[in-house]
Design a protein around this motif. Structure first.
Motif, PDB file in Angstrom:
ATOM      1  N   SER A 205       0.805  -1.219   0.000  1.00  0.00           N
ATOM      2  CA  SER A 205       0.000   0.000   0.000  1.00  0.00           C
ATOM      3  C   SER A 205       0.838   1.270   0.000  1.00  0.00           C
ATOM      4  N   ILE A 206       2.129   1.154   0.359  1.00  0.00           N
ATOM      5  CA  ILE A 206       2.942   2.376   0.472  1.00  0.00           C
ATOM      6  C   ILE A 206       4.189   2.366  -0.410  1.00  0.00           C
ATOM      7  N   MET A 207       4.504   1.217  -1.079  1.00  0.00           N
ATOM      8  CA  MET A 207       5.683   1.199  -1.935  1.00  0.00           C
ATOM      9  C   MET A 207       5.487   0.202  -3.079  1.00  0.00           C
ATOM     10  N   PRO A 208       6.048   0.485  -4.242  1.00  0.00           N
ATOM     11  CA  PRO A 208       5.853  -0.365  -5.422  1.00  0.00           C
ATOM     12  C   PRO A 208       6.817  -1.554  -5.437  1.00  0.00           C
ATOM     13  N   ILE A 209       6.680  -2.457  -4.485  1.00  0.00           N
ATOM     14  CA  ILE A 209       7.598  -3.580  -4.378  1.00  0.00           C
ATOM     15  C   ILE A 209       7.385  -4.537  -5.559  1.00  0.00           C
ATOM     16  N   LYS A 210       8.462  -5.127  -6.071  1.00  0.00           N
ATOM     17  CA  LYS A 210       8.377  -6.011  -7.231  1.00  0.00           C
ATOM     18  C   LYS A 210       7.646  -7.303  -6.897  1.00  0.00           C
ATOM     19  N   ASP A 211       8.012  -7.920  -5.769  1.00  0.00           N
ATOM     20  CA  ASP A 211       7.434  -9.213  -5.427  1.00  0.00           C
ATOM     21  C   ASP A 211       7.500  -9.414  -3.918  1.00  0.00           C
ATOM     22  N   VAL A 212       6.527 -10.152  -3.364  1.00  0.00           N
ATOM     23  CA  VAL A 212       6.501 -10.486  -1.941  1.00  0.00           C
ATOM     24  C   VAL A 212       6.342 -11.994  -1.812  1.00  0.00           C
ATOM     25  N   VAL A 213       7.230 -12.607  -1.041  1.00  0.00           N
ATOM     26  CA  VAL A 213       7.179 -14.046  -0.791  1.00  0.00           C
ATOM     27  C   VAL A 213       6.959 -14.263   0.704  1.00  0.00           C
ATOM     28  N   ILE A 214       5.980 -15.088   1.052  1.00  0.00           N
ATOM     29  CA  ILE A 214       5.670 -15.388   2.454  1.00  0.00           C
ATOM     30  C   ILE A 214       6.044 -16.832   2.744  1.00  0.00           C
ATOM     31  N   VAL A 215       6.788 -17.047   3.830  1.00  0.00           N
ATOM     32  CA  VAL A 215       7.184 -18.393   4.241  1.00  0.00           C
ATOM     33  C   VAL A 215       6.916 -18.565   5.733  1.00  0.00           C
ATOM     34  N   ASP A 216       6.660 -19.817   6.132  1.00  0.00           N
ATOM     35  CA  ASP A 216       6.506 -20.141   7.543  1.00  0.00           C
ATOM     36  C   ASP A 216       7.876 -20.519   8.099  1.00  0.00           C
ATOM     37  N   THR A 217       8.119 -20.202   9.360  1.00  0.00           N
ATOM     38  CA  THR A 217       9.424 -20.481   9.948  1.00  0.00           C
ATOM     39  C   THR A 217       9.582 -21.962  10.271  1.00  0.00           C
ATOM     40  N   ALA A 218      10.782 -22.473  10.036  1.00  0.00           N
ATOM     41  CA  ALA A 218      11.128 -23.813  10.482  1.00  0.00           C
ATOM     42  C   ALA A 218      11.660 -23.709  11.914  1.00  0.00           C
ATOM     43  N   GLY A 219      12.513 -24.651  12.325  1.00  0.00           N
ATOM     44  CA  GLY A 219      12.868 -24.744  13.729  1.00  0.00           C
ATOM     45  C   GLY A 219      13.647 -23.590  14.320  1.00  0.00           C
ATOM     46  N   VAL A 220      14.825 -23.294  13.747  1.00  0.00           N
ATOM     47  CA  VAL A 220      15.669 -22.248  14.330  1.00  0.00           C
ATOM     48  C   VAL A 220      14.964 -20.897  14.294  1.00  0.00           C
ATOM     49  N   SER A 221      14.336 -20.583  13.177  1.00  0.00           N
ATOM     50  CA  SER A 221      13.618 -19.305  13.071  1.00  0.00           C
ATOM     51  C   SER A 221      12.441 -19.257  14.025  1.00  0.00           C
ATOM     52  N   SER A 222      11.786 -20.397  14.249  1.00  0.00           N
ATOM     53  CA  SER A 222      10.687 -20.444  15.218  1.00  0.00           C
ATOM     54  C   SER A 222      11.209 -20.190  16.628  1.00  0.00           C
ATOM     55  N   MET A 223      12.428 -20.645  16.892  1.00  0.00           N
ATOM     56  CA  MET A 223      13.019 -20.393  18.202  1.00  0.00           C
ATOM     57  C   MET A 223      13.268 -18.904  18.408  1.00  0.00           C
ATOM     58  N   TYR A 224      13.794 -18.245  17.388  1.00  0.00           N
ATOM     59  CA  TYR A 224      14.088 -16.813  17.514  1.00  0.00           C
ATOM     60  C   TYR A 224      12.816 -15.963  17.483  1.00  0.00           C
ATOM     61  N   ALA A 225      11.928 -16.237  16.542  1.00  0.00           N
ATOM     62  CA  ALA A 225      10.734 -15.400  16.375  1.00  0.00           C
ATOM     63  C   ALA A 225       9.651 -15.743  17.380  1.00  0.00           C
ATOM     64  N   TYR A 226       9.527 -17.012  17.717  1.00  0.00           N
ATOM     65  CA  TYR A 226       8.516 -17.571  18.607  1.00  0.00           C
ATOM     66  C   TYR A 226       7.115 -17.306  18.040  1.00  0.00           C
ATOM     67  N   ASP A 227       6.118 -17.777  18.743  1.00  0.00           N
ATOM     68  CA  ASP A 227       4.733 -17.763  18.265  1.00  0.00           C
ATOM     69  C   ASP A 227       4.267 -16.333  17.948  1.00  0.00           C
ATOM     70  N   GLY A 228       3.898 -16.110  16.687  1.00  0.00           N
ATOM     71  CA  GLY A 228       3.395 -14.794  16.274  1.00  0.00           C
ATOM     72  C   GLY A 228       4.437 -13.836  15.749  1.00  0.00           C
ATOM     73  N   GLY A 229       5.714 -14.227  15.799  1.00  0.00           N
ATOM     74  CA  GLY A 229       6.778 -13.334  15.356  1.00  0.00           C
ATOM     75  C   GLY A 229       6.817 -13.166  13.840  1.00  0.00           C
ATOM     76  N   ILE A 230       7.272 -11.996  13.404  1.00  0.00           N
ATOM     77  CA  ILE A 230       7.379 -11.657  11.982  1.00  0.00           C
ATOM     78  C   ILE A 230       8.801 -11.178  11.688  1.00  0.00           C
ATOM     79  N   VAL A 231       9.401 -11.752  10.630  1.00  0.00           N
ATOM     80  CA  VAL A 231      10.732 -11.331  10.177  1.00  0.00           C
ATOM     81  C   VAL A 231      10.625 -10.951   8.699  1.00  0.00           C
ATOM     82  N   VAL A 232      11.143  -9.769   8.338  1.00  0.00           N
ATOM     83  CA  VAL A 232      11.033  -9.275   6.966  1.00  0.00           C
ATOM     84  C   VAL A 232      12.416  -8.898   6.458  1.00  0.00           C
ATOM     85  N   SER A 233      12.745  -9.332   5.253  1.00  0.00           N
ATOM     86  CA  SER A 233      14.012  -8.944   4.623  1.00  0.00           C
ATOM     87  C   SER A 233      13.745  -8.430   3.218  1.00  0.00           C
ATOM     88  N   VAL A 234      14.528  -7.417   2.825  1.00  0.00           N
ATOM     89  CA  VAL A 234      14.363  -6.834   1.496  1.00  0.00           C
ATOM     90  C   VAL A 234      15.693  -6.253   1.034  1.00  0.00           C
TER      91      VAL A 234
END
Length: 279
Positions: free
Chosen positions: A250-279
């Motif tokens: 809604s605020i920037m003309p991004i080329k593409d957005v990919v959504i993934v669910d966290t596996a184990g290590v990322s689930s440990m860091y983010a925990y339930d409900g956590g969001i991590v974004v990279s660009v």
């Protein structure tokens, strides 16, 4: 040239990439109290989150052995080996991959191996994997791929908001008092990766406001968004991930957005409900 992209299990690859023969995942081990959980295709996110919630002793991870990485370097199926690990400031995974490279070369291995310290995790590792594949498909030579991806990594940004700081408390990275105050006041810190370390960009009350603040930082920091791919990794929060996608678009003309669910290590860091974004 035949190639292989080796990632540690903090790289939350989309399912089609996990099935691609060019990609190999080296798992870390998660330790919850006295239980060891291998972060591979058997990982059960909901069971893991339950165990973390009930944990009394804390949650930790153990990096792969150098031999486990070396097993992926010793192949006749590829001559160019690209390796991506989570930040060397967060785990020993990078050092293990480097030791394996030295062992492989000392034993006369002829495949070319380069290890990328992602200086990130989760979504950041995914973006680097995408960039390696893109550079290869452009026909670049091994050294040219490495140069292009190293330059990309230096400019990449990673941002995150956590639902709770309980895991940071349980693994000793946050005091009990600070965690309790943050929880009681419903404060959501907005954080980012800075050369592999974690820094706080700001904070606000409530998750919705924190996500908006995070997206504002992303917009401010992202040059030429119309050429960029943005990866959102979420821990058991698909609706929240889609909300971030909508906010970004809604605020920037991004080329593409990919959504993934966290596996184990990322689930440990983010925990339930956590969001991590990279660009």
């Amino acid at each position: 040239m035949a190639y292989r992209i080796v990632v540690d299990s903090c790289c939350d690859l989309p399912e089609d990439y996990r099935r691609d023969e060019h990609f190999k995942v080296v798992p870390l081990t998660l330790i919850v109290d006295d239980t060891e959980i291998i972060d591979d295709e058997t990982f059960d996110q909901l069971d893991f989150l339950r165990r973390v919630k009930e944990s009394k002793k804390g949650i930790h991870s153990a990096c792969p052995s150098p031999q486990r990485y070396m097993d992926e370097y010793e192949t006749d199926e590829a001559t160019d080996i690209y390796v991506i690990t989570l930040s060397s400031k967060l785990s020993g995974s990078y050092n293990a991959a480097i030791v394996a490279k030295d062992m492989y070369e000392d034993e006369g291995g002829t495949n070319k191996v380069h290890v990328f310290d992602s200086r990130s995790a989760a979504a950041g590792e995914v973006l680097i994997a995408f960039m390696i594949e893109r550079a290869i498909n452009e026909g670049l030579k091994f050294e040219e791929v490495v140069e292009k991806v190293e330059d990309f990594r230096a400019k990449m940004g990673t941002y995150f908001v956590l639902e709770t700081l309980e895991v940071l408390r349980k693994n000793g990275r946050l005091s009990n008092l600070k965690a309790a105050l943050v929880s009681a006041l419903n404060i959501k810190p907005v954080m980012a990766g800075d050369d592999g370390s974690i820094v706080k960009l700001g904070q606000t009350r409530g998750m919705d406001k924190a996500l908006i603040q995070m997206v504002d930082h992303i917009k401010k920091d992202t040059a030429n968004p119309e050429t960029k791919t943005l990866v959102i990794a979420h821990c058991n929060a698909p609706a929240r991930a889609n909300k971030v996608k909508e906010l970004v678009e809604s605020i920037m003309p991004i080329k593409d957005v990919v959504i993934v669910d966290t596996a184990g290590v990322s689930s440990m860091y983010a925990y339930d409900g956590g969001i991590v974004v990279s660009v």
